[in-house]
Design an enzyme around this catalytic site. Structure first.
Site, PDB file in Angstrom:
ATOM      1  N   GLY A   7       0.832  -1.196   0.000  1.00  0.00           N
ATOM      2  CA  GLY A   7       0.000   0.000   0.000  1.00  0.00           C
ATOM      3  C   GLY A   7       0.865   1.243   0.000  1.00  0.00           C
ATOM      4  N   ALA A   8       0.642   2.144  -0.940  1.00  0.00           N
ATOM      5  CA  ALA A   8       1.460   3.364  -1.023  1.00  0.00           C
ATOM      6  C   ALA A   8       0.575   4.594  -1.091  1.00  0.00           C
ATOM      7  CB  ALA A   8       2.401   3.304  -2.229  1.00  0.00           C
ATOM      8  N   GLY A   9      -0.416   4.624  -0.186  1.00  0.00           N
ATOM      9  CA  GLY A   9      -1.130   5.866   0.054  1.00  0.00           C
ATOM     10  C   GLY A   9      -0.223   6.794   0.847  1.00  0.00           C
ATOM     11  N   GLY A  12       1.726   4.671   3.692  1.00  0.00           N
ATOM     12  CA  GLY A  12       2.714   3.729   3.175  1.00  0.00           C
ATOM     13  C   GLY A  12       3.841   4.405   2.426  1.00  0.00           C
ATOM     14  N   ASN A 104      -5.739   1.126  11.346  1.00  0.00           N
ATOM     15  CA  ASN A 104      -6.448   1.589  12.529  1.00  0.00           C
ATOM     16  C   ASN A 104      -7.310   0.459  13.071  1.00  0.00           C
ATOM     17  OD1 ASN A 104      -5.479   4.268  12.350  1.00  0.00           O
ATOM     18  ND2 ASN A 104      -7.029   4.743  10.808  1.00  0.00           N
ATOM     19  N   LYS A 187      -4.822   3.755  20.926  1.00  0.00           N
ATOM     20  CA  LYS A 187      -4.986   4.421  19.631  1.00  0.00           C
ATOM     21  C   LYS A 187      -6.388   4.171  19.087  1.00  0.00           C
ATOM     22  CE  LYS A 187      -4.034   6.072  15.425  1.00  0.00           C
ATOM     23  NZ  LYS A 187      -3.161   5.415  14.458  1.00  0.00           N
ATOM     24  N   GLU A 270     -13.679   4.287   7.035  1.00  0.00           N
ATOM     25  CA  GLU A 270     -13.420   3.083   7.825  1.00  0.00           C
ATOM     26  C   GLU A 270     -14.427   2.882   8.964  1.00  0.00           C
ATOM     27  OE1 GLU A 270      -8.829   1.961   7.804  1.00  0.00           O
ATOM     28  OE2 GLU A 270      -9.171   3.918   8.728  1.00  0.00           O
TER      29      GLU A 270
END
Length: 309
Positions: A7-9, A12, A104, A187, A270
């Site tokens: 994942g490269a949002g 990432g 999360n 968290k 989410e």
């Protein structure tokens, strides 16, 4: 260490970039569209911690292509987890890599453990305020990004030691916690309240201070979620819970949650991974969390973007 960032949002790409910058052997597993963007424009970070740019990236789009990986950093959103599971299973089977999820929430830990085994799933989470530009570059606006991690199984000690040693070489925090599940729950508790209230209000953090009713609603989510943590065997003192509640008033006025940002953009949110999971945990213990349930009901229609009539 050979690290694969899945994942490269914004999350990432930021942490993957910082690890590359520190001299680690980092590759990225992404969808075809993001792969094309990264190949064309490279990875670029604009940050108070310093700019970073790299165009020579190792990118995978098929799990069968991945080899020689020690650690998979899973940096997808909760609503992409189901799609990622089979990919992670293939990569772990081929490489024997450990998995460090930065999602999360808490429910995904058991899901991943069932998919690849308890030995392979390290506890962890990330703290950062960052977003992607239209060009796919990372805009990081907060203090140093942080990954906290820790062992959930004795066989993870060595990989966690290696990860901890990277800290002094990277422009990010890599912090090892002895009781990582407690920190993950803290968290989860806070983000469920903060993301829930900012998204339900459709307003930034400053309005938590301006409306006592809004603050009380968010604070009640903190208390409800803390009750769930205790039912799950996580020890939280009253002082720790009060500190989390008071943090709700500590943000800059225009700051907001990633869920609210996604909601404003008409993207998936989410809510099922955070608030929905909390309701499933509550049901398991025959417990009631009415304020969290109300936020879930308010936000559920936006789960897949702006509702269509």
């Amino acid at each position: 260490m050979n690290i694969l960032v899945h994942g490269a949002g914004a999350l990432g790409a930021y942490f993957g970039g910082r690890l590359l910058e520190s001299g680690q052997n980092v590759s990225f597993f992404v969808r075809e569209k993001r792969a094309g963007q990264l190949k064309e424009r490279g990875l670029k970070i604009n940050s108070p911690e310093g700019r970073f740019e790299e165009k020579d990236l190792t990118i995978y789009t098929k799990p069968e292509e991945v080899e020689s990986i020690d650690l998979i950093i899973l940096a997808v959103k909760g609503y992409h987890l189901e799609q990622a599971i089979s990919q992670i299973q293939t990569i772990v089977r081929q490489t024997g890599a450990f998995v460090l999820p930065l999602l999360n929430g808490i429910e995904h830990v058991e899901t991943l453990q069932q998919a690849v085994g308890k030995v392979k799933v390290i506890g962890g989470f990330a703290s950062i305020i960052a977003t992607l530009t239209e060009d796919g570059y990372v805009e990081h606006t907060s203090a140093s990004g942080t990954i906290k991690f820790g062992i959930l199984h004795e066989e993870q000690k060595e990989i966690c030691k290696q990860l901890e040693e990277i800290h002094s070489h990277a422009k990010m925090n890599l912090i090892r916690e002895e009781i990582i599940l407690k920190h993950m729950w803290k968290k989860y508790i806070f983000i469920t309240a903060f993301s829930g209230i900012t998204s339900a209000m459709q307003l930034p953090a400053g309005f938590i201070n301006k409306s006592q009713a809004s603050f009380k609603a968010a604070k009640n989510v903190i208390y409800e979620m803390s009750k769930l943590a205790r039912l799950e065997g996580i020890t939280l003192s009253d002082q720790e819970v009060d500190v989390m509640a008071n943090r709700l008033k500590g943000f800059q006025e225009e700051a907001t949650s990633s869920m609210h940002q996604d909601m404003r953009k008409g993207l998936f949110i989410e809510v099922e991974h955070l608030h929905g999971a909390a309701l499933r945990i509550a049901d398991k213990h025959d417990s009631s969390i009415p304020v969290t349930e109300t936020l879930y009901g308010v936000l559920k229609p936006y789960e897949h973007g702006n509702p269509n009539w």
